[in-house]
Design an enzyme around this catalytic site. Structure first.
Site, PDB file in Angstrom:
ATOM      1  N   LYS A 111      53.747  42.524  48.995  1.00  0.00           N
ATOM      2  CA  LYS A 111      54.438  41.242  49.208  1.00  0.00           C
ATOM      3  C   LYS A 111      55.925  41.468  49.436  1.00  0.00           C
ATOM      4  O   LYS A 111      56.548  40.785  50.257  1.00  0.00           O
ATOM      5  CB  LYS A 111      54.225  40.324  48.007  1.00  0.00           C
ATOM      6  N   LYS A 192      41.844  42.251  52.977  1.00  0.00           N
ATOM      7  CA  LYS A 192      41.233  41.305  52.029  1.00  0.00           C
ATOM      8  C   LYS A 192      41.244  39.866  52.566  1.00  0.00           C
ATOM      9  O   LYS A 192      42.230  39.457  53.172  1.00  0.00           O
ATOM     10  CB  LYS A 192      42.045  41.374  50.727  1.00  0.00           C
ATOM     11  N   LYS A 195      43.969  33.727  50.372  1.00  0.00           N
ATOM     12  CA  LYS A 195      44.326  32.318  50.499  1.00  0.00           C
ATOM     13  C   LYS A 195      45.749  32.133  50.988  1.00  0.00           C
ATOM     14  O   LYS A 195      46.160  31.038  51.284  1.00  0.00           O
ATOM     15  CB  LYS A 195      44.085  31.561  49.201  1.00  0.00           C
TER      16      LYS A 195
HETATM   17  P1  TYM Z   1      44.043  35.227  42.779  1.00  0.00           P
HETATM   18  O1  TYM Z   1      44.387  33.799  42.590  1.00  0.00           O
HETATM   19  O2  TYM Z   1      44.650  35.956  43.919  1.00  0.00           O
HETATM   20  O3  TYM Z   1      42.472  35.393  42.883  1.00  0.00           O
HETATM   21  C1  TYM Z   1      41.615  34.790  41.948  1.00  0.00           C
HETATM   22  C2  TYM Z   1      40.395  35.647  41.736  1.00  0.00           C
HETATM   23  O4  TYM Z   1      39.689  35.836  42.966  1.00  0.00           O
HETATM   24  C3  TYM Z   1      39.512  37.226  43.214  1.00  0.00           C
HETATM   25  N1  TYM Z   1      39.632  37.444  44.663  1.00  0.00           N
HETATM   26  C4  TYM Z   1      38.717  38.057  45.422  1.00  0.00           C
HETATM   27  N2  TYM Z   1      37.532  38.613  45.108  1.00  0.00           N
HETATM   28  C5  TYM Z   1      36.822  39.162  46.118  1.00  0.00           C
HETATM   29  N3  TYM Z   1      37.255  39.180  47.409  1.00  0.00           N
HETATM   30  C6  TYM Z   1      38.439  38.640  47.755  1.00  0.00           C
HETATM   31  N4  TYM Z   1      38.838  38.652  49.029  1.00  0.00           N
HETATM   32  C7  TYM Z   1      39.232  38.045  46.739  1.00  0.00           C
HETATM   33  N5  TYM Z   1      40.443  37.424  46.743  1.00  0.00           N
HETATM   34  C8  TYM Z   1      40.670  37.076  45.452  1.00  0.00           C
HETATM   35  C9  TYM Z   1      40.620  37.906  42.449  1.00  0.00           C
HETATM   36  O5  TYM Z   1      40.317  39.249  42.160  1.00  0.00           O
HETATM   37  C10 TYM Z   1      40.737  37.047  41.217  1.00  0.00           C
HETATM   38  O6  TYM Z   1      39.776  37.439  40.249  1.00  0.00           O
HETATM   39  N6  TYM Z   1      46.881  37.328  39.312  1.00  0.00           N
HETATM   40  C11 TYM Z   1      45.647  36.628  39.536  1.00  0.00           C
HETATM   41  C12 TYM Z   1      45.526  35.341  38.751  1.00  0.00           C
HETATM   42  C13 TYM Z   1      45.707  35.529  37.293  1.00  0.00           C
HETATM   43  C14 TYM Z   1      44.786  36.129  36.413  1.00  0.00           C
HETATM   44  C15 TYM Z   1      45.393  36.072  35.134  1.00  0.00           C
HETATM   45  C16 TYM Z   1      43.509  36.687  36.571  1.00  0.00           C
HETATM   46  C17 TYM Z   1      46.795  35.155  36.572  1.00  0.00           C
HETATM   47  N7  TYM Z   1      46.600  35.466  35.270  1.00  0.00           N
HETATM   48  C18 TYM Z   1      44.749  36.602  34.020  1.00  0.00           C
HETATM   49  C19 TYM Z   1      42.876  37.204  35.456  1.00  0.00           C
HETATM   50  C20 TYM Z   1      43.487  37.161  34.182  1.00  0.00           C
HETATM   51  C21 TYM Z   1      45.563  36.287  41.008  1.00  0.00           C
HETATM   52  O7  TYM Z   1      46.536  36.204  41.676  1.00  0.00           O
HETATM   53  O8  TYM Z   1      44.308  36.017  41.428  1.00  0.00           O
END
Ligand code: TYM
Length: 326
Positions: A111, A192, A195
């Protein structure tokens, strides 16, 4: 019962990747654990986001949680910003995190390369994520592959803190789906599905019109040759197979057998049909919840009330161990 925690950040509309890699698994296991899921809205402030858009996305993520099948009678559901213990523990953990390890986070580096004005918050984001997890003494964190490095940091911080100040944190483990831990962009199947892309032609959003979903899958990039197998030199086909398997609970082997002798057109038709079958009922419920935002607020208020005391107690324990007198 063992505890688990996970979250999604409301930086944009949720994708099929979020559903397959994460939320669909939470729904399957929420009953078997003491489950806690938040909308990680403080994480969304780490990149430039319009306040109105953040508000709308925040409702949308919770509406999707509910539409996908998370149930407040089985799980605690709330917003990260409702519980000030999250950033409070984040600060305390900042002080046991080295610049070196924070600088190695690949999500940050990617990023930071794309943006000119990078906030301190973006750099610090994995520490806040560690705080989210470590607040609740959870054993498991169900996430997709892209969060593995962040979870590893949370584990390291827990171990380091326990060694320095005495046993305080449970060292959490990641739970990754067998198929679909990383769903790729349909136009660029080595990247990947995300969003937060400017161009969404390769990303399926959970609230995409179903005709558009069909179009996006039909236009998905495939590979040379005609064999339908999951293989490193066939990233496009492998991605479509992963989506198909994750949504039908088939193994890759079973799917390869099913598609033996068939062409790419047939594979895409099958993927279109399972994706639409999955999204249709979710979208109906999602629209219902988005038209009932007061209901979303009520759920979040109840969730906060259930969880706040635990979080507060943990921060109190951490502060005492670190020598703070109040
Ligand atoms: P985020 O919001 O980017 O994604 C949420 C969840 O979706 C999964 N994910 C995917 N899995 C498979 N293929 C993909 N293309 C894909 N894109 C996203 C992510 O692995 C995630 O599980 N930092 C985290 C949010 C967060 C969090 C936490 C997660 C904040 N605090 C504590 C777990 C525990 C995030 O940005 O996920």
């Amino acid at each position: 019962m063992e505890k688990l925690f996970s979250a999604v950040k409301p930086t944009g509309k949720l994708t099929l990747g979020n559903y397959i890699g994460s939320i669909s698994n939470w729904v399957k296991i929420q009953k078997d654990y003491d489950s806690i899921f938040c909308v990680a809205d403080l994480h969304s402030l780490t990149v430039k986001i319009d306040p109105k858009e953040l508000t709308e996305n925040s409702y949308a993520v919770m509406a999707n949680y509910l539409a996908c099948g998370l149930d407040e009678n089985e799980s605690v559901l709330y917003y990260q910003s409702q519980v000030s213990s999250h950033p409070e523990l984040g600060w305390l953990l900042n002080c046991v995190t080295s610049m070196g390890e924070a600088s190695r986070m690949t999500a940050y580096k990617e990023k930071a390369e794309k943006n000119k004005n990078v906030s301190v918050g973006l750099f610090d984001y994995p520490v806040l994520m560690a705080a989210d997890i470590l607040l609740y003494d959870v054993k498991y964190v169900p996430i997709g592959e892209d969060q593995r490095q962040h979870l590893e940091l949370a584990r390291n911080l827990a171990i380091r803190f326990n060694n320095a100040y005495g046993n305080t944190f449970v060292v959490p483990e990641g739970l990754y789906p067998k198929v679909g831990a990383k769903i790729y962009n349909l136009q660029n199947p080595t990247k990947k599905m995300s969003k937060s892309d400017d161009d969404d032609t390769g990303n399926i959003m959970l609230d995409d019109n179903l005709d558009l979903v069909r179009q996006k899958i039909k236009r998905a990039v495939t590979d040379s040759g005609s064999e339908i197998v999951a293989r490193e030199d066939k990233p496009g086909v492998t991605n479509l197979l992963s989506i198909y398997c994750a949504l039908t609970n088939k193994t890759i082997k079973e799917a390869e057998k099913f598609f033996e002798g068939k062409n790419y057109g047939f594979l895409k038709e099958e993927v279109v049909s399972v994706v639409i079958e999955t999204l249709k009922p979710i979208q109906e419920k999602y629209n219902y919840y988005m038209n009932n935002k007061d209901f979303i607020r009520e759920i979040a208020i109840r969730g906060k009330e259930k969880i706040e005391k635990q979080a507060h107690e943990k921060v109190k324990e951490v502060k005492q161990k670190m020598g703070l007198i109040f």
